[in-house]
Design an enzyme around this catalytic site. Structure first.
Site, short mmCIF file in Angstrom:
data_model
loop_
_atom_site.label_atom_id
_atom_site.label_comp_id
_atom_site.label_asym_id
_atom_site.label_seq_id
_atom_site.Cartn_x
_atom_site.Cartn_y
_atom_site.Cartn_z
N TYR A 100 38.21 33.60 42.72
CA TYR A 100 38.36 34.20 44.05
C TYR A 100 37.61 33.46 45.16
O TYR A 100 38.15 33.30 46.26
CB TYR A 100 37.97 35.68 44.00
CG TYR A 100 39.08 36.53 43.43
CD1 TYR A 100 40.11 37.00 44.23
CD2 TYR A 100 39.13 36.81 42.06
CE1 TYR A 100 41.14 37.76 43.70
CE2 TYR A 100 40.16 37.56 41.52
CZ TYR A 100 41.16 38.03 42.35
OH TYR A 100 42.20 38.77 41.82
N GLU B 85 41.07 44.37 38.02
CA GLU B 85 41.40 43.48 36.92
C GLU B 85 40.41 43.59 35.76
O GLU B 85 40.78 43.40 34.59
CB GLU B 85 41.48 42.04 37.44
CG GLU B 85 42.73 41.81 38.30
CD GLU B 85 42.61 40.62 39.24
OE1 GLU B 85 41.73 39.76 39.01
OE2 GLU B 85 43.39 40.57 40.21
#
Length: 378
Positions: free
Chosen positions: A95, A137
């Site tokens: 990310y 997630e």
């Protein structure tokens, strides 16, 4: 949490995102892959070439900006993307890489318009959105039937139409539990291709006695051949090994839905085929309307026959002689929950037809194939 002042800055950028979103995300991908070529092993390069992936990312960023005061509104969209991220093995460490290059893409495309104030606000907001994904997630990784990519042996390879092949794969080393409507992710390294390639394929049968069954359409867009689909069609045979990650996806029949209408076109039948089989096995009232070009292009003939024998109402319409599906094909469906699957080009007119019959969006559940280009449900 992002401050109110920064929220206002984000809101003010919405017109710019609408005008330059795809250009920004295309620039972002180019720069990120140049700096991190290892990510080419994860991202679908065919979608990159035809522009689907940048458009999908632009739509997601735009939706996040529009719903900054109520992020709960995009949670269903986040969950759908998070399932794909888990299936692709996207991890928290990815990310910051994405965030860095997305901000650089904004700055590169907008130039002086991308003031330090705008970049700072979007940096904070990106970190907030990223944390939402990471948290969602994390739960998905814990719940997955197995970790990472595991080897499966191809037990059956069946040519169903000139374009569609059905594979049944099995492994003695994993729990093959899945929910009808989910997909698996295949990882291959085609000969002569510089990267690993990952693709999602819907599980097309609820019967897992012989293994997990999925179908693959040979993809050709203009002169661009789908790397993985063509490799699976031409290069994989019974007895070969394929690496799969655990089933993923949130497209499923809700338990309380007892009267069902399934609508599909082409290879879009794959997830709803498994869903229809599961529904019939539970004694639910099933109607399945399917569109394909002609009888030679009709896949899943054996499965359709089994559904019909079990009491399902199966209707197949051939577009070359009977035209495309329309509301007349969905008669007497006013009290059914509707599950729809196919390309956005197929599904958008189907949703319009259903809405024209007075059926509310809340009763229409759909799964698009390819990157989600429509934000109708957001």
């Amino acid at each position: 949490m992002i401050t109110e002042e920064k929220k206002e800055v984000i809101k003010a950028t919405i017109p710019v995102l609408e005008a330059h979103g795809t250009e920004i995300t295309s620039t972002f991908y180019q720069n990120m892959f140049k700096a991190h070529p290892e990510l080419l092993n994860i991202f679908n390069q065919t979608n990159q070439k035809i522009g689907d992936q940048p458009k999908a990312l632009a739509m997601t960023v735009l939706a996040a900006a529009k719903h900054i005061d109520n992020l709960d509104a995009i949670v269903p969209h986040v969950v759908g993307i998070a399932h794909k991220h888990r299936a692709l093995e996207i991890r928290p460490e990815h990310y910051p890489i994405v965030g860095k290059h997305l901000l650089e893409g904004i700055q590169e495309v907008l130039g002086d318009q991308a003031t330090p104030e705008i970049i700072d606000a979007w940096g904070d907001y990106y970190n907030q959105i990223a944390q939402v994904f990471i948290d969602v997630e994390a739960d998905m990784y814990k719940a997955a039937a197995w970790d990472g990519f595991k080897p499966f042996i191809v037990r059956k390879k069946e040519v169903m139409t000139p374009e569609i092949v059905r594979f049944t794969v099995d492994s003695d080393d994993v729990d093959k539990t899945f929910t009808a409507g989910q997909y698996i992710t295949v990882k291959v390294k085609p000969s002569g291709y510089p990267y690993e390639a990952l693709r999602h394929y819907s599980i097309c049968s609820n019967d897992a006695e012989d293994g997990i069954t999925f179908a693959v359409k040979r993809e050709v867009v203009d002169d661009k051949k789908g790397v993985v689909s063509n490799y699976l069609h031409d290069g994989i045979e019974e007895g070969d090994a394929l690496f799969l990650s655990a089933p993923a996806g949130d497209f499923k029949v809700e338990e309380e839905h007892d009267k069902l209408l399934f609508i599909a076109g082409g290879v879009g039948a794959t997830p709803v085929m498994a869903m229809a089989e599961e529904a019939v096995s539970k004694g639910k009232d099933v109607k399945f309307v399917y569109s394909t070009f002609n009888e030679d292009h009709l896949p899943f003939k054996d499965q359709f026959e089994k559904l019909k024998a079990a009491g399902a109402d199966i209707q197949v319409k051939y577009s070359d002689t009977e035209g495309y599906l329309n509301r007349s094909d969905f008669a007497d469906s006013d009290d059914r929950e509707i599950y729809l699957c196919g390309s956005m080009r197929f599904m958008n007119p189907m949703i319009a037809e259903l809405n024209g019959m007075g059926i509310d969006d809340s009763r229409i559940h759909f799964e698009p194939f390819g990157p989600k280009m429509s934000m109708q449900k957001v």
